[in-house]
Design a protein around this motif. Structure first.
Motif, PDB file in Angstrom:
ATOM      1  N   LEU A  67     -23.433  20.810 -47.496  1.00 35.72           N
ATOM      2  CA  LEU A  67     -22.063  20.654 -47.011  1.00 35.72           C
ATOM      3  C   LEU A  67     -21.741  19.164 -46.937  1.00 35.72           C
ATOM      4  O   LEU A  67     -21.685  18.559 -45.863  1.00 35.72           O
ATOM      5  N   ASP A  68     -21.581  18.578 -48.134  1.00 38.73           N
ATOM      6  CA  ASP A  68     -21.311  17.148 -48.251  1.00 38.73           C
ATOM      7  C   ASP A  68     -19.800  16.927 -48.262  1.00 38.73           C
ATOM      8  O   ASP A  68     -19.100  17.419 -49.157  1.00 38.73           O
ATOM      9  N   PRO A  69     -19.266  16.196 -47.270  1.00 39.76           N
ATOM     10  CA  PRO A  69     -17.805  16.002 -47.221  1.00 39.76           C
ATOM     11  C   PRO A  69     -17.258  15.165 -48.372  1.00 39.76           C
ATOM     12  O   PRO A  69     -16.043  15.141 -48.577  1.00 39.76           O
ATOM     13  N   ASP A  70     -18.129  14.509 -49.138  1.00 32.86           N
ATOM     14  CA  ASP A  70     -17.661  13.816 -50.340  1.00 32.86           C
ATOM     15  C   ASP A  70     -17.334  14.801 -51.465  1.00 32.86           C
ATOM     16  O   ASP A  70     -16.600  14.476 -52.395  1.00 32.86           O
ATOM     17  N   THR A  71     -17.906  16.008 -51.369  1.00 33.18           N
ATOM     18  CA  THR A  71     -17.716  17.030 -52.397  1.00 33.18           C
ATOM     19  C   THR A  71     -16.829  18.181 -51.915  1.00 33.18           C
ATOM     20  O   THR A  71     -15.988  18.676 -52.651  1.00 33.18           O
ATOM     21  N   TYR A  72     -17.052  18.583 -50.672  1.00 31.32           N
ATOM     22  CA  TYR A  72     -16.394  19.783 -50.155  1.00 31.32           C
ATOM     23  C   TYR A  72     -15.442  19.478 -49.003  1.00 31.32           C
ATOM     24  O   TYR A  72     -15.580  18.477 -48.307  1.00 31.32           O
ATOM     25  N   PHE A  73     -14.485  20.381 -48.832  1.00 30.83           N
ATOM     26  CA  PHE A  73     -13.572  20.372 -47.688  1.00 30.83           C
ATOM     27  C   PHE A  73     -14.077  21.444 -46.725  1.00 30.83           C
ATOM     28  O   PHE A  73     -13.977  22.638 -47.019  1.00 30.83           O
ATOM     29  N   ILE A  74     -14.663  21.015 -45.622  1.00 30.14           N
ATOM     30  CA  ILE A  74     -15.359  21.932 -44.709  1.00 30.14           C
ATOM     31  C   ILE A  74     -14.491  22.177 -43.478  1.00 30.14           C
ATOM     32  O   ILE A  74     -14.073  21.239 -42.801  1.00 30.14           O
ATOM     33  N   ILE A  75     -14.212  23.444 -43.218  1.00 33.26           N
ATOM     34  CA  ILE A  75     -13.403  23.839 -42.066  1.00 33.26           C
ATOM     35  C   ILE A  75     -14.329  24.527 -41.058  1.00 33.26           C
ATOM     36  O   ILE A  75     -15.005  25.506 -41.395  1.00 33.26           O
ATOM     37  N   VAL A  76     -14.368  23.996 -39.842  1.00 33.61           N
ATOM     38  CA  VAL A  76     -15.163  24.612 -38.772  1.00 33.61           C
ATOM     39  C   VAL A  76     -14.207  25.163 -37.713  1.00 33.61           C
ATOM     40  O   VAL A  76     -13.694  24.415 -36.884  1.00 33.61           O
ATOM     41  N   PRO A  77     -13.946  26.486 -37.752  1.00 32.28           N
ATOM     42  CA  PRO A  77     -13.067  27.096 -36.751  1.00 32.28           C
ATOM     43  C   PRO A  77     -13.872  27.495 -35.511  1.00 32.28           C
ATOM     44  O   PRO A  77     -14.984  28.020 -35.616  1.00 32.28           O
ATOM     45  N   ASN A  78     -13.304  27.246 -34.333  1.00 38.22           N
ATOM     46  CA  ASN A  78     -13.931  27.641 -33.075  1.00 38.22           C
ATOM     47  C   ASN A  78     -13.591  29.086 -32.756  1.00 38.22           C
ATOM     48  O   ASN A  78     -12.428  29.488 -32.815  1.00 38.22           O
ATOM     49  N   MET A  79     -14.606  29.860 -32.389  1.00 38.47           N
ATOM     50  CA  MET A  79     -14.386  31.264 -32.057  1.00 38.47           C
ATOM     51  C   MET A  79     -13.445  31.434 -30.871  1.00 38.47           C
ATOM     52  O   MET A  79     -13.451  30.616 -29.955  1.00 38.47           O
ATOM     53  N   LEU A  80     -12.677  32.496 -30.881  1.00 35.69           N
ATOM     54  CA  LEU A  80     -11.911  32.877 -29.698  1.00 35.69           C
ATOM     55  C   LEU A  80     -12.885  33.099 -28.545  1.00 35.69           C
ATOM     56  O   LEU A  80     -13.915  33.766 -28.714  1.00 35.69           O
ATOM     57  N   GLY A  81     -12.575  32.513 -27.404  1.00 42.86           N
ATOM     58  CA  GLY A  81     -13.445  32.664 -26.241  1.00 42.86           C
ATOM     59  C   GLY A  81     -14.409  31.514 -26.022  1.00 42.86           C
ATOM     60  O   GLY A  81     -15.149  31.509 -25.041  1.00 42.86           O
ATOM     61  N   ASN A  82     -14.415  30.513 -26.933  1.00 41.89           N
ATOM     62  CA  ASN A  82     -15.408  29.448 -26.768  1.00 41.89           C
ATOM     63  C   ASN A  82     -14.913  28.280 -25.909  1.00 41.89           C
ATOM     64  O   ASN A  82     -15.604  27.294 -25.733  1.00 41.89           O
ATOM     65  N   GLY A  83     -13.695  28.410 -25.367  1.00 43.71           N
ATOM     66  CA  GLY A  83     -13.176  27.381 -24.471  1.00 43.71           C
ATOM     67  C   GLY A  83     -12.242  26.395 -25.136  1.00 43.71           C
ATOM     68  O   GLY A  83     -11.481  25.707 -24.459  1.00 43.71           O
ATOM     69  N   LEU A  84     -12.286  26.295 -26.482  1.00 44.12           N
ATOM     70  CA  LEU A  84     -11.388  25.404 -27.219  1.00 44.12           C
ATOM     71  C   LEU A  84     -10.260  26.218 -27.863  1.00 44.12           C
ATOM     72  O   LEU A  84      -9.088  25.907 -27.688  1.00 44.12           O
ATOM     73  N   SER A  85     -10.629  27.260 -28.616  1.00 45.51           N
ATOM     74  CA  SER A  85      -9.627  28.231 -29.059  1.00 45.51           C
ATOM     75  C   SER A  85      -9.204  29.063 -27.846  1.00 45.51           C
ATOM     76  O   SER A  85      -9.757  28.911 -26.754  1.00 45.51           O
ATOM     77  N   THR A  86      -8.217  29.942 -28.026  1.00 43.09           N
ATOM     78  CA  THR A  86      -7.742  30.769 -26.916  1.00 43.09           C
ATOM     79  C   THR A  86      -8.909  31.509 -26.255  1.00 43.09           C
ATOM     80  O   THR A  86      -9.708  32.155 -26.935  1.00 43.09           O
ATOM     81  N   SER A  87      -9.002  31.386 -24.935  1.00 41.65           N
ATOM     82  CA  SER A  87     -10.165  31.836 -24.155  1.00 41.65           C
ATOM     83  C   SER A  87      -9.719  32.240 -22.754  1.00 41.65           C
ATOM     84  O   SER A  87      -8.628  31.863 -22.303  1.00 41.65           O
ATOM     85  N   PRO A  88     -10.584  32.949 -22.024  1.00 38.13           N
ATOM     86  CA  PRO A  88     -10.255  33.257 -20.624  1.00 38.13           C
ATOM     87  C   PRO A  88      -9.966  32.005 -19.795  1.00 38.13           C
ATOM     88  O   PRO A  88      -9.111  32.026 -18.912  1.00 38.13           O
ATOM     89  N   SER A  89     -10.654  30.918 -20.105  1.00 41.15           N
ATOM     90  CA  SER A  89     -10.553  29.703 -19.296  1.00 41.15           C
ATOM     91  C   SER A  89      -9.275  28.917 -19.545  1.00 41.15           C
ATOM     92  O   SER A  89      -8.933  28.038 -18.748  1.00 41.15           O
ATOM     93  N   ASN A  90      -8.570  29.195 -20.652  1.00 38.26           N
ATOM     94  CA  ASN A  90      -7.367  28.398 -20.954  1.00 38.26           C
ATOM     95  C   ASN A  90      -6.121  29.253 -21.211  1.00 38.26           C
ATOM     96  O   ASN A  90      -5.113  28.750 -21.700  1.00 38.26           O
ATOM     97  N   THR A  91      -6.202  30.537 -20.885  1.00 36.94           N
ATOM     98  CA  THR A  91      -5.062  31.446 -21.084  1.00 36.94           C
ATOM     99  C   THR A  91      -4.297  31.612 -19.769  1.00 36.94           C
ATOM    100  O   THR A  91      -4.918  31.859 -18.729  1.00 36.94           O
ATOM    101  N   PRO A  92      -2.970  31.501 -19.792  1.00 35.51           N
ATOM    102  CA  PRO A  92      -2.197  31.687 -18.562  1.00 35.51           C
ATOM    103  C   PRO A  92      -2.175  33.150 -18.139  1.00 35.51           C
ATOM    104  O   PRO A  92      -2.416  34.040 -18.959  1.00 35.51           O
ATOM    105  N   PRO A  93      -1.889  33.428 -16.856  1.00 34.60           N
ATOM    106  CA  PRO A  93      -1.740  34.820 -16.407  1.00 34.60           C
ATOM    107  C   PRO A  93      -0.667  35.530 -17.230  1.00 34.60           C
ATOM    108  O   PRO A  93       0.237  34.875 -17.724  1.00 34.60           O
ATOM    109  N   PRO A  94      -0.751  36.857 -17.413  1.00 39.43           N
ATOM    110  CA  PRO A  94      -1.687  37.755 -16.741  1.00 39.43           C
ATOM    111  C   PRO A  94      -2.994  38.016 -17.499  1.00 39.43           C
ATOM    112  O   PRO A  94      -3.845  38.733 -16.995  1.00 39.43           O
TER     113      PRO A  94
END
Length: 339
Positions: A67-94
């Protein structure tokens, strides 16, 4: 390479999950490395793992690596629930905290597919690869979007969570939720007693018997077994949110590519449908995802090869901490990308 604030966000709007709930204003946090080429043919997706964040995948990315960034375009998506993507810790009520809805592997990958197609206009992925739950998402990509994915290299993970693996997860869930401070997810402060207990249960499963017999933890800078249990394992989970961990645990426990729409729970039919060139890398002594389980998977995927990582590091052969295992995984990915 970066940390907490060093990422971008794909605002997905309202997303209806497989379970029927709607994630409103869903957000997928991601980071990219390298540049997308003119014909958009050099994209790789590398999803995160249980409790991992995008920077935890950076050991795979670098000059001279597969996975050499000089050759490839690498996308690292964060899973739902990991605290960065939408998660219990960052979702407003309800739908916050103890009310956060269940999320499947398919829910995660469907959102990642929107990121890839809507944000970047990518129609083909050269590769999807990842460790543990990242491997589960790799399989899910190949089943859900067979015309998009050219190759997958799932390592130390599975296409369907085994019954034995579910039992292990029940153990760590019980340890975490036994802490009175957990309060059914409505805690005022993190249930640290439960998090520490969970870490100790995890410790016996993450690494193999041989790893402990050989006291390999001393190679990681720990002076004794207790130092390893506190310094590595308890430290590993204490900066995680308990509800986030339980959300991702449900995703893991209920992992099954047969749940992909159109397959009616038929895991074998789903695996049969994979068109991607597939290289499966189980850890030789992985207690979650043993080689015999992945041998079963390989038998049901056309164009699949199984190659066992010859490691005593158990599940953590895929964590990026052992240089020998890193080399083995990197060489295997390079070989598949060259085909």
């Amino acid at each position: 390479m970066g940390r907490e604030n060093d990422y971008e966000v794909f605002a997905a709007g309202d997303v209806v999950l497989q379970g029927g709930a709607t994630l409103r204003d869903a957000r997928l946090a991601y980071k990219t490395y390298g540049r997308l080429n003119a014909d958009k043919s050099n994209a790789i997706v590398c999803p995160t793992w249980y409790s991992g964040r995008h920077w935890d995948n950076e050991w795979m990315i670098g000059e001279g690596m597969a996975l050499d960034p000089d050759t490839y375009f690498i996308i690292v998506p964060n899973m739902l629930g990991n605290g960065l993507s939408t998660s219990p810790s960052n979702t407003p009520p309800p739908y916050d905290r103890g009310r956060f809805p269940n999320v499947t592997f398919y829910d995660n990958v469907a959102l990642q597919h929107r990121l890839v197609t809507e944000r970047f206009g990518i129609e083909r992925l050269a590769l999807v690869t990842g460790w543990s739950m990242g491997a589960g998402q790799s399989y899910q990509w190949a089943v859900a979007y067979p015309e998009t994915v050219e190759r997958i290299v799932p390592f130390c993970g599975s296409s369907v969570t085994s019954v034995h693996n579910k039992v292990f997860l029940e153990g760590i869930k019980a340890a975490l939720t036994a802490d009175a401070a957990w309060n059914n997810g409505w805690y005022a402060t993190q249930p640290t007693t439960g998090l520490r207990a969970m870490a100790r249960v995890y410790a016996g499963w993450g690494f193999s018997q041989a790893f402990y017999w050989n006291q390999e933890y001393t190679r990681l800078g720990f002076s004794s077994l207790e130092d390893f249990l506190v310094g590595f394992w308890e430290g590993f989970f204490l900066d995680r949110d308990a509800n986030n961990l339980l959300t991702m645990l449900w995703t893991w426990q209920n992992g099954d590519v047969g749940r992909t729409p159109g397959f009616n729970g038929d895991t074998v039919h789903a695996l049969n449908s994979i068109k991607a060139k597939t290289l499966i890398l189980p850890g030789g002594k992985d207690l979650y995802f043993p080689p015999e389980d992945e041998k079963w998977t390989a038998e049901h995927i056309p164009n699949a090869e199984l190659r066992v990582i010859p490691s005593t590091w158990g599940h953590f052969a895929g964590h990026g901490t052992n240089p020998e295992d890193v080399r083995f995984i990197d060489d295997a990915i390079k070989e598949l990308l060259a085909r």
